[in-house]
Design an enzyme around this catalytic site. Structure first.
Site, mmCIF file in Angstrom:
data_model
loop_
_atom_site.group_PDB
_atom_site.id
_atom_site.type_symbol
_atom_site.label_atom_id
_atom_site.label_comp_id
_atom_site.label_asym_id
_atom_site.label_seq_id
_atom_site.Cartn_x
_atom_site.Cartn_y
_atom_site.Cartn_z
ATOM 1 N N HIS A 1 13.998 -25.181 109.300
ATOM 2 C CA HIS A 1 12.798 -24.842 108.522
ATOM 3 C C HIS A 1 12.434 -23.355 108.628
ATOM 4 C CE1 HIS A 1 11.731 -29.374 109.044
ATOM 5 N NE2 HIS A 1 12.668 -29.165 108.148
ATOM 6 N N CYS B 1 21.535 -8.812 99.965
ATOM 7 C CA CYS B 1 22.739 -8.786 100.819
ATOM 8 C C CYS B 1 22.651 -9.796 101.968
ATOM 9 C CB CYS B 1 23.003 -7.375 101.341
ATOM 10 S SG CYS B 1 21.875 -6.851 102.641
ATOM 11 N N GLY C 1 11.352 -34.377 121.278
ATOM 12 C CA GLY C 1 10.050 -33.989 120.743
ATOM 13 C C GLY C 1 9.910 -33.956 119.251
HETATM 14 ZN ZN LIG Z 1 20.053 -5.919 101.727
#
Ligand SMILES: [Zn+2]
Length: 325
Positions: A120, A131, A196
């Site tokens: 997450h 990039c 957990g």
């Molecule tokens: Zn970049």
């Protein structure tokens, strides 16, 4: 979640110890242990969980004020639980870690990035949308106000592209790389240890079931509450993750250093390296001085030996051209 689902169970020490011994045996017999963590691993760091009796979503659903983190996020430190997981990975007992947490504490604890999937996202991480270069910051990267807006306002140092925070909200796609790696290790896994999490959010909740469904391995769940996936588990431990991990590390004979100890050691190591570098530089200069003196002595000895009576001519005399008449 109903009342029964919210209920937390605390097993007696003796019962827990017996189960931890079983878990230690399962670990010793496994080849590819994968650990799956959720909010329960970070509650002792001061971060509220989601579905506990005083969790963020429980409070929201009951119309109560949402709990807040006890410290600002940039001051949170990895707990015993985080440090012991980092150690299990460091010594090779566990091969991979999959986490639903966005607090970045697994990275802080020293888990290498190639052995971790943060499904997450990580609040300290932003990345370039052009990039894909990742940046880890000592602060929370999230700046955007609207849920699905992830721009942080900073730009990539490599290509100038826009940087986005790495937090995944509900209904947003997970990071493919992190999900693929988590899946690959779940397929290889012969012992999945859940720590957990009440296993209610997919796909994170389904990954630890992969070894059971493929009939390649077993599932162990350590959580305070019952989970909807309990019937898949070979062993269920109801206790706080820090307590279970303390017992487990003792059972496995593995020493775990606290985050502060590790930081102090690292700082000491850097200090020692600096001192060593300074000492080496000093020695190098001294060696050069000694070498020069030795050479000068040697050359003056040779000159006086070859013609002891002759005084050395000055360089001026030697290089002077004869005057034109
Ligand atoms: Zn970049």
């Amino acid at each position: 979640m109903n009342k029964e689902e919210l209920k937390e169970y605390f097993e007696e020490n003796e019962e827990l110890q017996e189960k931890v011994s079983k878990l230690a045996d399962m670990i010793r017999n496994a080849n590819h242990v994968v650990i799956y963590t959720g909010a329960g691993i970070s509650t002792s760091a001061g971060i509220p969980d989601f579905r506990g009796p005083n969790g963020v979503w429980t409070c929201r659903d009951q119309g109560r004020k949402k709990p807040r983190s006890k410290k600002p996020w940039n001051l949170l430190e990895p707990t015993y639980g985080h440090m012991s997981i980092a150690k299990l990975i460091d010594v090779g007992v566990a091969k991979y870690l999959v986490s639903q947490n966005v607090d970045g504490l697994h990275v802080h604890s020293g888990v290498p990035l190639d052995k971790l999937s943060e499904l997450h996202g990580n609040t300290n991480k932003e990345y370039c949308i052009d990039c894909q270069k990742e940046y880890f910051r000592p602060f929370s990267c999230r700046n955007a106000r609207r849920v699905n807006d992830h721009r942080t306002g900073r730009m990539c140092e490599e290509c100038g592209g826009e940087l986005h925070d790495s937090i995944i909200n509900f209904n947003e796609n997970l990071n493919k790389d992190h999900l693929n790696r988590a899946f690959e290790h779940s397929v290889k896994c012969d012992l999945a240890i859940v720590l957990g999490t009440s296993l209610r959010v997919d796909p994170a909740a389904s990954l630890p079931l992969v070894p059971v469904k493929l009939r390649r391995g077993k599932l162990v769940i350590c959580n305070l509450q019952k989970t909807p996936k309990d019937h898949y588990a070979s062993l269920i431990l109801h206790g706080k993750t820090d307590q279970i991990l303390k017992m487990l590390m003792k059972e496995l004979g593995i020493e775990v250093k606290s985050f502060k100890e590790v930081i102090m050691e690292k700082a000491q190591l850097i200090e020692n390296k600096k001192k060593e570098k300074k000492k080496n530089q000093k020695n190098k200069v001294q060696k050069q001085v000694n070498e020069k003196e030795k050479n000068e002595k040697k050359s003056s000895n040779t000159k006086s030996k070859s013609n002891p009576k002759m005084k050395p001519k000055s360089s001026k005399t030697l290089t002077k051209k004869p005057k034109k008449k």
